[in-house]
Scaffold this motif. Structure first.
Motif, PDB file in Angstrom:
ATOM      1  N   GLU A  41      66.181  43.290  23.051  1.00 29.13           N
ATOM      2  CA  GLU A  41      66.586  44.635  22.533  1.00 29.13           C
ATOM      3  C   GLU A  41      66.850  45.750  23.915  1.00 29.13           C
ATOM      4  O   GLU A  41      66.159  45.458  24.890  1.00 29.13           O
ATOM      5  CB  GLU A  41      65.931  45.480  21.644  1.00 29.13           C
ATOM      6  N   PRO A  63      65.660  52.857  25.563  1.00 30.25           N
ATOM      7  CA  PRO A  63      65.805  53.055  24.123  1.00 30.25           C
ATOM      8  C   PRO A  63      67.099  52.783  23.953  1.00 30.25           C
ATOM      9  O   PRO A  63      67.918  52.607  24.681  1.00 30.25           O
ATOM     10  CB  PRO A  63      65.517  54.683  24.229  1.00 30.25           C
ATOM     11  N   PRO A  64      67.348  52.580  22.546  1.00 31.34           N
ATOM     12  CA  PRO A  64      68.702  52.087  22.168  1.00 31.34           C
ATOM     13  C   PRO A  64      69.767  53.139  22.175  1.00 31.34           C
ATOM     14  O   PRO A  64      70.844  52.798  22.101  1.00 31.34           O
ATOM     15  CB  PRO A  64      68.366  51.797  20.511  1.00 31.34           C
ATOM     16  N   PHE A  65      69.308  54.547  22.450  1.00 34.77           N
ATOM     17  CA  PHE A  65      70.193  55.542  22.520  1.00 34.77           C
ATOM     18  C   PHE A  65      69.755  56.550  23.496  1.00 34.77           C
ATOM     19  O   PHE A  65      68.629  56.538  23.948  1.00 34.77           O
ATOM     20  CB  PHE A  65      70.513  56.191  21.167  1.00 34.77           C
ATOM     21  N   ILE A 111      66.783  60.467  29.067  1.00 35.22           N
ATOM     22  CA  ILE A 111      66.394  59.075  29.341  1.00 35.22           C
ATOM     23  C   ILE A 111      67.619  58.209  28.671  1.00 35.22           C
ATOM     24  O   ILE A 111      68.157  58.476  27.525  1.00 35.22           O
ATOM     25  CB  ILE A 111      65.168  58.732  28.665  1.00 35.22           C
ATOM     26  N   GLU A 114      67.221  52.799  29.851  1.00 40.04           N
ATOM     27  CA  GLU A 114      66.642  53.088  31.077  1.00 40.04           C
ATOM     28  C   GLU A 114      65.261  52.629  31.122  1.00 40.04           C
ATOM     29  O   GLU A 114      64.856  52.080  32.226  1.00 40.04           O
ATOM     30  CB  GLU A 114      66.544  54.732  31.187  1.00 40.04           C
ATOM     31  N   ASP A 115      64.401  52.241  29.828  1.00 44.13           N
ATOM     32  CA  ASP A 115      63.470  51.469  29.928  1.00 44.13           C
ATOM     33  C   ASP A 115      63.639  49.939  30.014  1.00 44.13           C
ATOM     34  O   ASP A 115      62.963  49.322  30.961  1.00 44.13           O
ATOM     35  CB  ASP A 115      62.598  51.941  28.672  1.00 44.13           C
ATOM     36  N   VAL A 116      64.271  49.372  29.163  1.00 45.91           N
ATOM     37  CA  VAL A 116      64.581  48.045  29.077  1.00 45.91           C
ATOM     38  C   VAL A 116      66.048  47.706  28.754  1.00 45.91           C
ATOM     39  O   VAL A 116      66.523  48.195  27.776  1.00 45.91           O
ATOM     40  CB  VAL A 116      63.608  47.379  28.175  1.00 45.91           C
ATOM     41  N   VAL A 164      61.037  40.864  30.683  1.00 46.66           N
ATOM     42  CA  VAL A 164      60.063  42.160  30.815  1.00 46.66           C
ATOM     43  C   VAL A 164      58.547  41.599  31.157  1.00 46.66           C
ATOM     44  O   VAL A 164      57.756  42.455  31.988  1.00 46.66           O
ATOM     45  CB  VAL A 164      59.693  42.950  29.515  1.00 46.66           C
ATOM     46  N   LEU A 165      57.885  40.384  30.860  1.00 42.93           N
ATOM     47  CA  LEU A 165      56.801  39.953  31.382  1.00 42.93           C
ATOM     48  C   LEU A 165      56.987  38.567  31.592  1.00 42.93           C
ATOM     49  O   LEU A 165      57.593  37.693  30.886  1.00 42.93           O
ATOM     50  CB  LEU A 165      55.660  40.190  30.272  1.00 42.93           C
ATOM     51  N   VAL A 214      54.665  47.636  26.139  1.00 40.08           N
ATOM     52  CA  VAL A 214      56.371  47.160  26.290  1.00 40.08           C
ATOM     53  C   VAL A 214      56.658  46.059  25.226  1.00 40.08           C
ATOM     54  O   VAL A 214      57.741  46.228  24.650  1.00 40.08           O
ATOM     55  CB  VAL A 214      56.101  46.499  27.743  1.00 40.08           C
ATOM     56  N   SER A 233      55.485  46.007  22.080  1.00 44.09           N
ATOM     57  CA  SER A 233      55.760  46.823  20.870  1.00 44.09           C
ATOM     58  C   SER A 233      57.213  47.598  20.831  1.00 44.09           C
ATOM     59  O   SER A 233      58.042  47.648  19.919  1.00 44.09           O
ATOM     60  CB  SER A 233      54.650  48.201  20.837  1.00 44.09           C
ATOM     61  N   ALA A 234      57.633  48.277  21.908  1.00 44.89           N
ATOM     62  CA  ALA A 234      58.780  48.777  22.307  1.00 44.89           C
ATOM     63  C   ALA A 234      59.813  47.944  21.868  1.00 44.89           C
ATOM     64  O   ALA A 234      61.076  48.466  21.317  1.00 44.89           O
ATOM     65  CB  ALA A 234      58.705  49.408  23.772  1.00 44.89           C
ATOM     66  N   ILE A 235      59.693  46.640  22.328  1.00 43.37           N
ATOM     67  CA  ILE A 235      60.845  45.731  22.117  1.00 43.37           C
ATOM     68  C   ILE A 235      60.804  44.953  20.597  1.00 43.37           C
ATOM     69  O   ILE A 235      61.351  44.162  20.389  1.00 43.37           O
ATOM     70  CB  ILE A 235      61.353  44.730  23.195  1.00 43.37           C
ATOM     71  N   GLY A 236      60.017  45.329  19.953  1.00 36.18           N
ATOM     72  CA  GLY A 236      59.725  44.753  18.570  1.00 36.18           C
ATOM     73  C   GLY A 236      59.120  43.285  18.592  1.00 36.18           C
ATOM     74  O   GLY A 236      58.969  42.686  17.558  1.00 36.18           O
ATOM     75  N   PRO A 278      56.157  48.808  15.096  1.00 38.12           N
ATOM     76  CA  PRO A 278      56.764  47.953  15.892  1.00 38.12           C
ATOM     77  C   PRO A 278      57.447  46.821  15.512  1.00 38.12           C
ATOM     78  O   PRO A 278      58.120  46.364  15.788  1.00 38.12           O
ATOM     79  CB  PRO A 278      55.691  47.481  16.869  1.00 38.12           C
ATOM     80  N   ARG A 332      60.477  52.459  18.476  1.00 40.43           N
ATOM     81  CA  ARG A 332      59.035  51.874  17.953  1.00 40.43           C
ATOM     82  C   ARG A 332      58.068  52.700  18.645  1.00 40.43           C
ATOM     83  O   ARG A 332      58.190  53.141  19.553  1.00 40.43           O
ATOM     84  CB  ARG A 332      59.067  50.330  18.159  1.00 40.43           C
ATOM     85  N   ILE A 344      54.698  53.267  20.568  1.00 39.42           N
ATOM     86  CA  ILE A 344      54.006  52.426  21.638  1.00 39.42           C
ATOM     87  C   ILE A 344      52.819  52.862  21.767  1.00 39.42           C
ATOM     88  O   ILE A 344      51.795  52.080  22.193  1.00 39.42           O
ATOM     89  CB  ILE A 344      54.825  52.770  22.835  1.00 39.42           C
ATOM     90  N   LEU A 350      58.805  56.470  29.976  1.00 35.91           N
ATOM     91  CA  LEU A 350      59.153  54.838  30.113  1.00 35.91           C
ATOM     92  C   LEU A 350      57.690  54.099  30.174  1.00 35.91           C
ATOM     93  O   LEU A 350      56.971  54.388  30.958  1.00 35.91           O
ATOM     94  CB  LEU A 350      59.892  54.788  31.378  1.00 35.91           C
ATOM     95  N   ILE A 351      57.743  53.172  29.389  1.00 37.80           N
ATOM     96  CA  ILE A 351      56.384  52.231  29.382  1.00 37.80           C
ATOM     97  C   ILE A 351      56.600  51.276  30.399  1.00 37.80           C
ATOM     98  O   ILE A 351      55.715  50.777  30.948  1.00 37.80           O
ATOM     99  CB  ILE A 351      56.212  51.533  27.929  1.00 37.80           C
ATOM    100  N   THR A 352      57.769  50.692  30.913  1.00 39.38           N
ATOM    101  CA  THR A 352      57.853  49.606  31.719  1.00 39.38           C
ATOM    102  C   THR A 352      57.377  50.138  33.035  1.00 39.38           C
ATOM    103  O   THR A 352      56.886  49.216  33.917  1.00 39.38           O
ATOM    104  CB  THR A 352      59.373  49.071  31.944  1.00 39.38           C
TER     105      THR A 352
END
Lengths: 410, 410
Positions: free
Chosen positions: A47, A50-52, A141, A145-147, A153-154, A167, A169-172, B196, B207, B209, B378-380
């Motif tokens: 994902e 943020p998505p927006f 943002i 911008e985050d992912v 990511v990891l 991180v 959690s943020a991507i579900g 999440p 979601r 975090i 941003l969490i990343t």
């Protein structure tokens, strides 16, 4: 007992890296159980986060160019045409000359590219006075911008910290594949050693210390521990108990063996557990020279010295690196040691790495390390100390006032 | 929202120390469960450790004066009159001119005052050639050298480390009185926040975090955590859920409230929970200014900022000191921060403490801190960082190459 082929500390670390790796199958755990575990898979984001585009402030979302030139003395004027609600779609198109109220975290509507902070506007009914200009993207943002979807990511081999779970959690992602915690078994040896709960000691008896300190140190690291108690200096019983424990664990620790008799038993037991047997027999380190490292059926076995301070120092120096290998940790350990001044001269032999217990003291806003002298058979010297200073094998000692590296006991 | 009376970081720390102390009754736990807990009693040793003089080497126990003048070229001669067994009483009197075999850890017999190492003697039947002289007490741990009966071995208010448990084992104490682990409750707020595990996000949704990161950070500290999930921005529900959680915990954390709406709710909820209410409303720190600290019925409540990076930094900066107070920890925290060089100029405002996320990099055997820039939403940026650098309120910024203190994220 002779040490025919004493290894240095770095040589022993090389042997550990060469011989031991993560051998256990990864397991899948929920994020709430994953803290501190080592990731066994690469995480690619499905994902965008943020998505927006989101506002980072409370204010009015606008087209930046509509604010150009606006100032306290010469405000710009915009029409207020809506109000974005938190957690709701912002689907009302923003046109030239318009503004919509937006809370922190709110979604930017189509047509908007920036946000003017609420502190820099004045509302007059449906009219907005804008007292400061903003640039495109200001107070926003951006989507992704985050992912970005598809980002790594990891990476595998990393120990999961709170923010890493964030991180995920943020991507579900709510469960991950990790290496299981290593299981450590501890067996204390010695005819003189009795359990700590024995009420009256007979002459010649001493309560076990290493069982509790080494178990606790292994638990503090994050391992699961089986403390198998004490075994007498009798080869058959020693071997049977060690073998039994060995089958259940990922790392076997044998503590004790400070006298010739038990040291010999330990060597024989280590050899009898399986091939290839002993890898290191004696390390050029003080305290802790009679350290033995073996490998049997792919598993590590570490013979710790019997003296309590030596056992703890050797656990830290060699058992921790073994555990890191078993856990599949591939990120290098950050050197956590503090740089402080030493309060006394300490002699040391070249060719041997020395560990000196120290207490830290604040002198004129600078930390000094005060050596805590005492034989390595004393446990109170460890309890009085905040950490230990390493004197590398290349040095003849350290001089009062010199900067040294202190590894803190946590 | 206005911050009428923003406090500095040190002022907030003073308020924490003044307002919060250990309030829970100490509990008694077995040593095997006591690691990391804070001792609630002073420990006075009922025993002497070791209870008898012990040898620290394998060798022959002697009267030191019988060895005076002995050397390689002119050995001394002694009669071997016995063998000490491990864990047994050594009750055979040692007389002038005599030696008894003693293993490491063995008990010295009456009449003996020192031990000659086995490397420095030669046995010829019942005759012992001694090639080196020893001083009284040489190679011996004296009775009581580790602990004297009546000694204060550990003071109340100390966090128990592995070696502290070792000291307790040595003196036969197998359970101790400690302060219970604090229970931390976390409630995330915001209409845009969803769990999440929600599969498809609707427009405007994000979601959660902070629920996972702050829970994990509290667990990593050693607290028991109740993660109460997410509550919508609706005052009655927010208050009911917060109140319910508040009753169960020692420290309540409210996360979110980055928009005016939720910030206002949070303030009202904090005031409604009980007297005296809000202690700190806004801290001169970046990120994390909208931090709120309250006290209700003697319990601390902390309103964390909504941005993930801010929430983690504020947790570390203020929730950890609150937890230390609640645990009854009275030993000052050692400054664990590493001194490293900063790789870029960073501007900062005087009067405000700034925390900059950094990644560590090894350059020519010296650690450098590379700033990880990015909005606190941003969490990343947190996942990429190894730690954070504090720029004190007194500084206008830091210059490239300057030494800074890095607090590592562990």
């Amino acid at each position: 007992m002779k040490f025919f082929n004493v290894k240095t500390v770095p040589e022993t670390h090389d042997i550990i890296r060469e011989h031991f790796q993560a051998t256990k199958k990864p397991i899948t755990v929920a994020l709430s159980n994953a803290l501190g575990m080592v990731l066994a898979e690469e995480i690619i984001s499905p994902e965008t986060v943020p998505p927006f585009a989101r506002s980072t402030v409370d204010g009015y979302t606008v087209k930046a160019k509509d604010t150009y030139g606006a100032s306290e003395s010469l405000p710009g004027f915009l029409d207020i045409t809506g109000k974005i609600e938190m957690g709701k779609a912002a689907d009302k198109l923003l046109q030239e000359g318009q503004a919509q109220y937006i809370p922190t975290g709110g979604m930017l509507p189509p047509g908007a590219d920036s946000v003017v902070m609420v502190e820099h506007v004045e509302e007059l009914g449906d009219l907005l006075n804008v007292y400061r200009q903003v640039a495109p993207g200001e107070n926003v943002i951006q989507a992704g911008e985050d992912v970005q979807a598809g980002d790594v990511v990891l990476r595998a081999g990393r120990r999961l910290r709170p923010q890493d779970l964030g991180v995920l959690s943020a991507i579900g992602i709510t469960e991950v594949s990790v290496f299981p915690r290593p299981v450590v078994g501890i067996l204390s040896t010695g005819d003189e050693i009795v359990p700590p709960d024995k009420k009256e000691l007979s002459p010649g008896e001493i309560r076990d210390i290493n069982g509790i300190t080494i178990s606790a140190a292994a638990r503090a690291y994050g391992a699961t521990v089986i403390d198998a108690g004490i075994v007498k200096d009798e080869y058959d019983e020693f071997f049977t108990r060690a073998k039994e424990l060995f089958e259940k664990v990922d790392l076997l620790l044998l503590s004790g063996g400070s006298s010739v008799g038990t040291r010999d038993f330990t060597v024989h037991v280590l050899e009898a557990l399986g091939e290839p047997g002993i890898l290191v027999h004696g390390v050029a380190v003080k305290p802790g020279k009679p350290t033995i490292l073996a490998k049997a059926q792919g598993k590590p076995v570490l013979g710790l010295p019997g003296h309590p301070a030596s056992a703890m120092i050797i656990f830290d120096l060699f058992a921790i690196p073994v555990l890191r290998q078993l856990e599949g940790l591939s990120t290098p350990a950050i050197d956590h040691r503090l740089s402080v001044r030493i309060a006394r001269n300490i002699p040391s032999a070249v060719g041997r790495t020395d560990y000196v217990r120290v207490k830290l003291e604040n002198r004129e806003n600078e930390l000094w390390a005060i050596p805590v002298f005492g034989k390595s058979g004393l446990i109170t010297t460890m309890a009085e100390s905040d950490g230990m200073v390493e004197i590398p094998a290349s040095k003849e000692g350290i001089l009062e006032g010199e900067f040294v590296r202190v590894k803190l006991f946590v």
